[in-house]
Motif scaffolding. Sequence first.
Motif, PDB file in Angstrom:
ATOM      1  N   VAL A 301       6.526  -3.566  -6.288  1.00 57.37           N
ATOM      2  CA  VAL A 301       5.825  -3.901  -5.044  1.00 57.37           C
ATOM      3  C   VAL A 301       6.760  -4.721  -4.167  1.00 57.37           C
ATOM      4  CG1 VAL A 301       3.804  -5.014  -4.021  1.00 57.37           C
ATOM      5  CG2 VAL A 301       3.632  -3.957  -6.290  1.00 57.37           C
ATOM      6  N   SER A 385       5.313   1.061  -4.910  1.00 57.81           N
ATOM      7  CA  SER A 385       3.979   0.922  -4.339  1.00 57.81           C
ATOM      8  C   SER A 385       4.035   1.115  -2.827  1.00 57.81           C
ATOM      9  CB  SER A 385       3.417  -0.465  -4.653  1.00 57.81           C
ATOM     10  OG  SER A 385       2.221  -0.695  -3.940  1.00 57.81           O
ATOM     11  N   LYS A 388       2.960  -3.625   0.746  1.00 59.64           N
ATOM     12  CA  LYS A 388       3.947  -4.710   0.789  1.00 59.64           C
ATOM     13  C   LYS A 388       3.214  -6.040   0.903  1.00 59.64           C
ATOM     14  CE  LYS A 388       7.790  -4.454   3.193  1.00 59.64           C
ATOM     15  NZ  LYS A 388       8.779  -4.417   4.297  1.00 59.64           N
TER      16      LYS A 388
END
Length: 437
Positions: A301, A385, A388
């Motif tokens: 992420v 992912s 953010k």
Amino acid sequence: MPPKSRFVRLDAFTKTVEDARIRTTSGGIVTIVSLILMLWLVWGEWRDYRRVAVKAELVVDKGRGEKMEIHMNITFPRVPCELLTLDVMDVSGEVQMGVLHGVNKVRLRPENEGGSVIESNALELHEDTATHLDPDYCGECYGAPAPDSAKKNGCCNTCAEVRDAYAGVQWSFGRGEGVAQCEREHYAEHLDEQLHEGCRIEGAIRVNKVVGNFHFSPGKSFSSGNLHVHDLENYFKDDSNHSPSHIIHMLRFGPPLPEKSRGQLTAVGGVWTNHHVNPLDGTEQHTDDKKYNYMYFVKVVSTVYLPLGWEKRNDQITNVLGDSHDSVGLGNFGQGTSGSVETHQYSVTSHKRNLDGGSDADEGHKERLHARGGIPGVFFSYDISPMKVINREVRAKSFSGFLVGVCAVIGGTLTVAAAVDRGLYEGQQKVKKLHQG
């Protein structure tokens, strides 16, 4: 009527004559206590105003064509450096085989000798003796086309170049028997010297910010059609105790935060705590089986840290789009000019299996069956992912909020103090009347 007297009617703060005022000891004590309390509360309001809070935001990651760095420090106590290969590949079709740039291979003594680092002059398996040969020398590639990495076009002047040539046509190389270059460099003898050694991989690699994997496996790697293959002959051939046992000292995606910022984020709500305790740091896996495979599935992420006032300093974060990533040195990726950092958090799940297949009956799970075949080693598959996380520093309270708080403290303290003083005074008067009556 004089102009001054017009405001007299508007005076909300009526005064009493000095002669009508009564001063008491209890009133003096209440005044001192209220002043101390007032100063303490005002100081608390000031500290709250000066406090920097971290506001977390979740947004869609709209970056395109970005890169990211993977920093690692991993020890393989039962695989010598000559046999260990680091490969990187992703869904964009980019493949990096036998990565060396930005990564150091540190030879380690055998486990039973403590696993300490061998001298730096012993880090290379063989010397490039081709530099001492006749300038017109052109080594044979033994039926394989010369590799693109050859220093002399169309020639294989070193043992490494012959190995690359063999990998290019998917031939097994073995110990280099009958290859003049390898016999000249004593390749087989050096292999025997490293037979029981270990290896530590430390450094960083730069990859596309897309789904991909990097893995550590024994043997020279090459592609066979759509398959990724390793030459495992030397890994399985001898009677050594080779195995993919490993210790992950450190594995992170992106740069770390500065110590000051890290402590601040941990102190204010612990927003960043989980990131800096990287889930795989300190992981240790051990097996005596050569045919074993470890897989780590990592969810990455993107995470940005923006310090207070970063927007006023014309801050530039080197998260590098397009072709400009070549201008940023390895290790400086994601560092802003005023303390901002673009890095990554990650979560991980893991799986391990024996390449001979079978079930997990020994672990009490007969229903679990493992496929047969594969490559021994340690594999890291990472997925990106679409979200953010932005950690932005902000003032916990505005200046106007600070002034309102100070006024509330002063007014509230004086009101409470006046009520307490009035209560004490009337209580004293009643006590006096009781004694006099």
